[in-house]
Design an enzyme around this catalytic site. Structure first.
Site, mmCIF file in Angstrom:
data_model
loop_
_atom_site.group_PDB
_atom_site.id
_atom_site.type_symbol
_atom_site.label_atom_id
_atom_site.label_comp_id
_atom_site.label_asym_id
_atom_site.label_seq_id
_atom_site.Cartn_x
_atom_site.Cartn_y
_atom_site.Cartn_z
ATOM 1 C CG ASN A 287 40.995 42.501 37.486
ATOM 2 O OD1 ASN A 287 39.762 41.941 37.192
ATOM 3 N ND2 ASN A 287 41.084 42.701 38.877
ATOM 4 C CG ASP B 59 48.187 41.267 43.004
ATOM 5 O OD1 ASP B 59 47.109 40.226 43.783
ATOM 6 O OD2 ASP B 59 48.211 40.194 41.724
ATOM 7 C CE LYS C 165 40.974 64.378 32.462
ATOM 8 N NZ LYS C 165 40.270 64.675 31.557
ATOM 9 C CG PHE D 280 38.780 30.168 41.888
ATOM 10 C CD1 PHE D 280 38.590 30.190 40.423
ATOM 11 C CD2 PHE D 280 38.235 30.419 43.013
ATOM 12 C CE1 PHE D 280 37.202 29.527 39.972
ATOM 13 C CE2 PHE D 280 36.551 29.880 42.804
ATOM 14 C CZ PHE D 280 36.634 29.772 41.568
ATOM 15 C CE LYS E 288 46.102 32.648 45.347
ATOM 16 N NZ LYS E 288 44.637 33.461 43.877
ATOM 17 C CE LYS F 15 48.254 33.781 48.567
ATOM 18 N NZ LYS F 15 47.537 35.192 47.832
#
Length: 392
Positions: free
Chosen positions: A207, A276, A286, A320, A334, A338
């Site tokens: 990301n 995730d 490859k 976060f 969240k 959590k």
């Protein structure tokens, strides 16, 4: 009123680097005063430092100054921190032995401020047992050192004794001048950066996280006295010196590292952007390009934050949340799911905030439902606000 850094410059080839350090300190807003040994003036001129700092440079204990009898005392009292850069074996040996026979050694002996030495010398000198004993003696007495680096030296040798990197020296000054020490005795665990989920030996899923927010939190916690462990994915950032760094690649690597260090932590701040999903299978070779679209099967990664929420006992747990829509609703959900103490909702839809930038726009929500919104600010400012919330 700006903090005062008195900078002692000793006679070594690394003296030229101290001009760059002085300039960087000025850019940070510090008031810099330079004292040079007579030997230092053979390597770089006092005029260089006077031009950079806009302050008088002192080189002689017995100059015809109108304040000759008290100048070293007034400068010693003025200092918020005393930085010796570069510090030779000579000055370290003098201070360790209580010798005060020139302006620099006299002023060091007279100051009650924190003194930070940045040693720079030939490898054989640096490893000499007499020097090592002197350095250890000063450390035991409360003097601080920015450890020398290893590399190519001006004399042609290669090894320890190279002046520390500019960033490490500046970090040491910042830590010394930080007024808040409210995290002393606390162990803070921070995660930062992206994870990389490998598809084959040359491809991976990741990301846009730069790690800047997590690194800022680790830096500010260290400055405020914490013992910091930073678990980080791959970034282009250099952490502040004195932080324990654990480099990881995948989400599973981060899961293992965080769980291994969770029990000793008083505070855990999960600022990393953890994948995730990860490929179900890793191709050992490859994957060749074929006609048509290839399919990559994915499976869920371990939910690190949820696992910590279930395990926590004494820890303060901070998460976060980043969403492109319904940010606050997602953050509140969240927070509850959590078992977090509070959550930082990171708004990436505001120009100038988010991944890869130096500023953020955040909303902090605690487990009691209190909500605090903040305008765009630097990630260091956000980091300190998060730490302030933890102390409450």
């Amino acid at each position: 009123m700006p903090k005062c850094v008195v900078m002692g410059v000793c006679g070594g080839i690394a003296a030229y680097k101290s001009a760059y350090i002085a300039r960087a300190l000025i850019k940070k807003g510090y008031d810099v005063h330079v004292v040079m040994t007579k030997s230092a003036t053979e390597f770089i001129t006092p005029l260089t430092f006077q031009t950079i700092t806009k302050n008088k440079v002192i080189t002689d204990m017995f100059s015809l100054s109108e304040n000759v009898t008290t100048e070293h005392i007034s400068l010693a009292k003025m200092a918020d921190v005393f930085l010796i850069c570069p510090a030779t074996a000579n000055i370290i040996g003098k201070v360790a032995s209580g010798i005060a026979d020139d302006f620099l050694s006299t002023t060091i002996m007279a100051t009650k401020s924190k003194v930070v030495f940045c040693p720079a010398m030939n490898t054989n000198m640096y490893e000499n047992p007499i020097f090592v004993a002197n350095m250890n003696k000063l450390k035991h007495l409360g003097y601080e050192f920015v450890e020398s680096g290893v590399g190519y030296l001006a004399c042609g040798d290669e090894g320890a004794g190279r002046l520390a990197d500019e960033e490490d020296i500046l970090d040491a000054v910042d830590i010394s001048l930080c007024d808040k020490k409210d995290f002393e005795g606390k162990n803070v665990l921070v995660t930062a950066g992206p994870t990389m989920e490998e598809i084959d030996p040359v491809r991976y899923i990741t990301n846009h996280s730069s790690g800047k927010m997590g690194y800022a939190i680790a830096r500010c916690a260290k400055m405020r006295g914490a013992s910091v462990t930073l678990v980080t994915g791959k970034t282009n950032l250099k952490p502040i010196s004195g932080i324990e760094v654990i480099d990881v690649k995948s989400a599973q690597d981060m899961y293992n590292a965080v769980l291994n260090n969770f029990e000793k932590a008083d505070v855990v701040i999960k600022a990393a952007a953890v994948a995730d999903f990860t490929p179900s299978e890793f191709a050992s070779d490859k994957i060749k390009k074929e006609d048509g679209m290839s399919v990559i099967n994915l499976e869920r990664t371990s939910d690190i934050l949820k696992e910590l929420g279930e395990r926590k006992t004494k820890q303060t747990l901070v998460g976060f949340c980043m969403e492109t829509k319904d940010l606050l609703e997602s953050a509140k959900s969240k927070l509850e799911r959590k078992n977090l103490d509070f959550i930082v909702a990171n708004n990436v839809n505001v120009p100038g905030a988010g991944f890869g930038l130096d500023t953020n726009v955040v909303t902090i929500i605690d487990k009691y439902g209190n909500l605090n919104e903040y305008n765009k600010m630097s990630k260091d400012e956000v980091a300190n606000i998060i730490l302030d919330h933890i102390t409450k």
